[in-house]
Scaffold this motif. Structure first.
Motif, short mmCIF file in Angstrom:
data_model
loop_
_atom_site.label_atom_id
_atom_site.label_comp_id
_atom_site.label_asym_id
_atom_site.label_seq_id
_atom_site.Cartn_x
_atom_site.Cartn_y
_atom_site.Cartn_z
N ILE A 17 36.79 44.71 31.58
CA ILE A 17 36.30 45.84 32.12
C ILE A 17 34.85 46.02 31.85
O ILE A 17 33.85 46.34 32.01
CB ILE A 17 37.09 47.16 31.02
N ILE A 38 36.04 42.19 38.11
CA ILE A 38 37.38 42.78 38.16
C ILE A 38 38.69 42.54 39.32
O ILE A 38 38.16 42.46 40.20
CB ILE A 38 37.14 44.30 37.98
N LYS A 101 49.76 47.90 32.23
CA LYS A 101 48.84 47.12 31.22
C LYS A 101 50.11 48.11 29.94
O LYS A 101 50.16 47.66 28.79
CB LYS A 101 47.61 48.07 30.72
N VAL A 126 42.73 39.02 28.92
CA VAL A 126 42.56 39.94 27.92
C VAL A 126 42.87 41.01 27.25
O VAL A 126 42.40 40.89 25.66
CB VAL A 126 41.10 40.05 28.03
N1 GLU Z 1 43.70 43.42 35.45
C1 GLU Z 1 42.50 43.17 35.81
C2 GLU Z 1 41.30 42.08 35.74
O1 GLU Z 1 41.76 41.35 34.82
C3 GLU Z 1 42.15 44.54 36.12
C4 GLU Z 1 41.14 44.75 34.87
C5 GLU Z 1 41.57 44.56 33.46
O2 GLU Z 1 42.87 45.18 33.23
O3 GLU Z 1 42.43 43.96 32.54
O4 GLU Z 1 40.16 42.13 36.02
#
Ligand code: GLU
Ligand code: PMP
Length: 377
Positions: A17, A38, A101, A126
């Motif tokens: 992000i 992203i 998430k 992450v």
């Molecule tokens: N899962 C996607 C990524 O890894 C979207 C951003 C996030 O939620 O981490 O880029």
């Protein structure tokens, strides 16, 4: 002033992000940045899904709904699980959350006690570690075999009496690799032998290119100890709807439900009607997007190989995971600052020396990005 929470101070910002925010800021300043940082489909949400949500709004579906989710969506999800993922599921075993998430976070809260160890397979997305940490658990990292991108017996060495859960993510973000039956079976046998819970994040199950997706909960008695995570963001291009779900034994759903009732209450009522249309409607939109990703995947992997880069097996999701010479943070900075291509350094995924490029971008942008990377090296 008294210090703020030590628990949250120890959590790192989401790198995916953060880099995307930086790219967006550069774009707002008029810099022509190509964002490959992203993981977000660049397609519009299919029309019939949007229409179902607008209809729901017009019908007045603008009030609180049952906190685990509207019954229509819970049954659409349980039918999908039985049909496609091949393990038993009833609507009582489903909870709808604000994105996968959120479901992952609630599951960690429901399962982990202070100090309980959770095995995270690296390279890893992450947000697993922060979710485990915020729930009070301890993340234990295990590197997936970097030659095969599959699991082997080395995983067994990570387990001790404090181990409570293993997190599996196939197809994988960030590597794009897909676990074969042998790897999945290794996790299943381990969980059954050592009485562990498993979290299986299957959000990329539909983005798969020539390999078979295996749901962990479909193996042996794993449905009794597995929390399967999925959602609408990737398969149906619905990232902004914040709609995801977990499927698990009723006891686990009951505990997650308490976390949900006292935090978000529920997913947005009218968004859930879009979810019903997504699962019950025509699935050809999913296949069309998959085919388009496959085209881009072949192009980008071909270009990267031609430039001399080694890549992880790009069998699923929409990421090219690229081996780079030198410090991945420096390379990603060079690509962004000099080439105006935003990519996520592998260090964010516990994999220094690699860079993740999301190919969920138009062919035109991918062509330009490859030319820029070639130029700045
Ligand atoms: N899962 C996607 C990524 O890894 C979207 C951003 C996030 O939620 O981490 O880029
Ligand atoms: N799991 C993985 C592996 C992901 O890449 C993402 C992307 N953000 C998520 C879960 C969460 O998805 P969402 O919250 O948008 O449903």
């Amino acid at each position: 002033m008294k210090p703020l929470s030590e628990k949250i101070a120890g959590v790192t910002e989401s790198a995916t992000i953060a880099i995307s925010n930086k790219a967006k800021k550069m774009q707002r300043e008029g810099i022509d940045v190509i964002s490959m940082s992203i993981g977000e489909p660049d397609f519009a949400t299919p029309q019939h899904i949007t229409d179902a949500c607008i209809d729901a709004l017009r019908r007045g579906e603008t009030h609180y709904a049952p906190s685990n989710g509207i019954p229509e969506l819970l049954s659409a999800i349980s039918d999908k699980i039985v049909r496609e993922n091949k393990f038993p599921c009833t609507p009582q075993q489903v909870i709808v959350a604000c994105g996968a998430k959120d479901a992952i976070y609630e599951a960690c809260e429901a399962v982990l006690n202070h100090g309980d160890e959770t095995i995270i397979l690296t390279p890893a997305w992450v947000s697993y570690e922060p979710c485990v940490q915020i729930a009070g658990g301890k993340a234990i990292f295990h590197e997936i075999n970097p030659k095969t991108f599959q699991l082997d017996d080395a995983l067994l060495e990570r387990v001790n009496r404090k181990t409570k859960m293993v997190i599996v993510n196939s197809p994988s973000n960030p590597t794009g690799a897909v676990f074969d039956k042998k790897s999945m079976k290794l996790v299943a046998d381990l969980c059954e032998d050592k009485d562990l819970y498993a979290m299986s994040d299957e959000i990329y199950e539909k983005m798969i290119y020539g390999k078979e997706h295996i749901s962990l909960a479909s193996l042996g008695d794993m449905a009794q100890r597995t929390i399967t995570i999925n959602g609408f963001s990737k398969a149906y291009a619905m990232t902004g709807w914040r709609l995801g779900y977990a499927v698990a034994p009723k006891e686990i759903i009951g505990e997650m439900s308490k976390v949900q009732q006292h935090s978000i209450s529920q997913a947005t009522t009218f968004a859930m009607w879009g979810g019903v249309a997504a699962l019950r409607g025509d699935q050809s939109c999913v296949e069309e997007m998959r085919r388009e990703f496959d085209k881009r995947r072949k192009y980008i992997i071909g270009e990267l190989k031609a430039m001399g880069y080694a890549t992880a097996p790009a069998e699923g999701a929409f990421y090219a995971f690229v081996r780079v010479a030198g410090d991945d943070m420096e390379v990603a900075s060079r690509w962004l600052d000099k080439g105006h291509v935003a990519a996520t350094p592998g260090s964010a995924f516990y994999a220094p020396g690699w860079i993740r490029l999301s190919y969920a971008a138009s062919m035109e942008n991918l062509r330009e990005a490859m030319a820029r990377i070639k130029r700045v090296g």
